[in-house]
Design a protein around this motif. Structure first.
Motif, PDB file in Angstrom:
ATOM      1  N   TYR A 161      -6.498   1.728  -0.511  1.00 21.49           N
ATOM      2  CA  TYR A 161      -7.730   1.538   0.820  1.00 21.49           C
ATOM      3  C   TYR A 161      -7.230   2.396   1.965  1.00 21.49           C
ATOM      4  N   ASP A 162      -7.851   3.017   2.647  1.00 26.60           N
ATOM      5  CA  ASP A 162      -7.174   3.605   3.963  1.00 26.60           C
ATOM      6  C   ASP A 162      -7.261   2.737   5.125  1.00 26.60           C
ATOM      7  N   ASN A 222      -1.796   2.110  -2.433  1.00 27.60           N
ATOM      8  CA  ASN A 222      -2.533   3.008  -1.773  1.00 27.60           C
ATOM      9  C   ASN A 222      -4.049   3.273  -2.191  1.00 27.60           C
TER      10      ASN A 222
END
Ligand SMILES: C[S@@+](CC[C@H](N)C(=O)[O-])C[C@H]1O[C@@H](n2cnc3c(N)ncnc32)[C@H](O)[C@@H]1O
Length: 264
Positions: A39-40, A37
């Motif tokens: 990177y968006d 988790n």
């Protein structure tokens, strides 16, 4: 183990990770709490699946580096190329993003990801971060994501980063960093070296090595601190007593954004 021995082990481990991704699987190599988790979803939606699956970093340096149109960026240890592709988009067609990696399988994967993404202003170079194959003062920003901790000669890596940066250029790196001493058994574990923990610099030592290389405005900002359960999951990959050691290292290992500037 010698510096060359470490390099061979690191190359073998990340070569296998690249082969897993080329086969359609995740590249994860036992340090999931570190790499998950980062990177968006908006950022990764535009990237080839192989670039996202191969992400083995511990931060998101391009989000923190403030890249500008027209700049030249160099990613040390670019792996499957995720941060190089993101940088290329940020610097735009008048800029350029280089990825540097020593592992042939990772370079093959990165070039495949570049082809799929159709981004032209990218070049993946084969080489070692201790001997960067670029001229002096040729880069505006050096980024890296969870790689400097893997080097047996960090002083040399930071000296090379300084050499290739233009005066005023920025060092903007995500890395695993430790606060205070960590147990000798952890430091000695080769499994934990290739898993990004045993080779991690102590925060003050990182600052000192950057200053020795000539950098100014040094900053180390924690982006994720690994508490007991994360530490236990990371240590579980090694043939050590993870439960006991996790109590000692929990809260002392972190993903950090390390920044510095080459003075004008
Ligand atoms: C933990 S992975 C990180 C990859 C990428 N930065 C990412 O965020 O997904 C480490 C990468 O650095 C490369 N690497 C490790 N040591 C290196 C060195 N001394 N010189 C060049 N590449 C190196 C490995 O081949 C591997 O691709």
């Amino acid at each position: 183990m010698s510096g060359e021995g470490i390099k061979d082990t690191v190359r073998a481990k990340y070569g296998q990770a690249a082969i897993r991704v080329l086969g359609g699987n995740s590249g994860a190599c036992g340090c999931d709490p570190v790499s998950s988790n980062l990177y968006d979803a908006v950022e990764t939606a535009a990237l080839p699946e192989g670039a996202v699956l191969a992400s083995l970093g511990c931060g998101n340096p391009t989000a923190l580096a403030e890249l500008h149109a027209g700049e030249t960026v160099l990613d040390l240890g670019s792996g499957g190329g995720i941060d190089v592709l993101l940088s290329a988009k940020r610097v735009g067609p008048t800029g350029k993003a280089y990825g540097l990696d020593m592992t042939d399988e990772m370079l093959a994967l990165a070039r495949e990801n570049q082809r799929k993404s159709g981004v032209a202003n990218v070049e993946f170079l084969k080489g070692e971060i201790e001997n960067i194959p670029l001229p002096d003062a040729s880069v505006d920003v050096v980024i890296s994501n969870c790689v400097i901790n893997l080097s047996a000669d960090k002083r040399r890596v930071l000296g090379e980063a300084f050499r290739v940066l233009r005066p005023g250029g920025r060092f903007a790196v995500s890395d695993v960093v430790v606060r205070g001493e960590i147990p000798a058994a952890v430091r000695r574990s080769m499994e934990l070296w290739v898993g990004c923990v045993a080779g991690a610099l102590e925060e003050q030592e990182y600052r000192r090595l950057l200053a020795d290389a000539g950098f100014v405005d040094v900053g180390v900002e924690p982006t994720r601190i690994y508490e007991f359960s994360d530490a236990r999951a990371v240590l579980a990959g090694a043939s050590l007593d993870a439960e006991v050691l996790a109590r000692e290292v929990g809260g002392r290992i972190m993903g950090a954004f390390v920044r510095a500037t080459r003075p004008v």
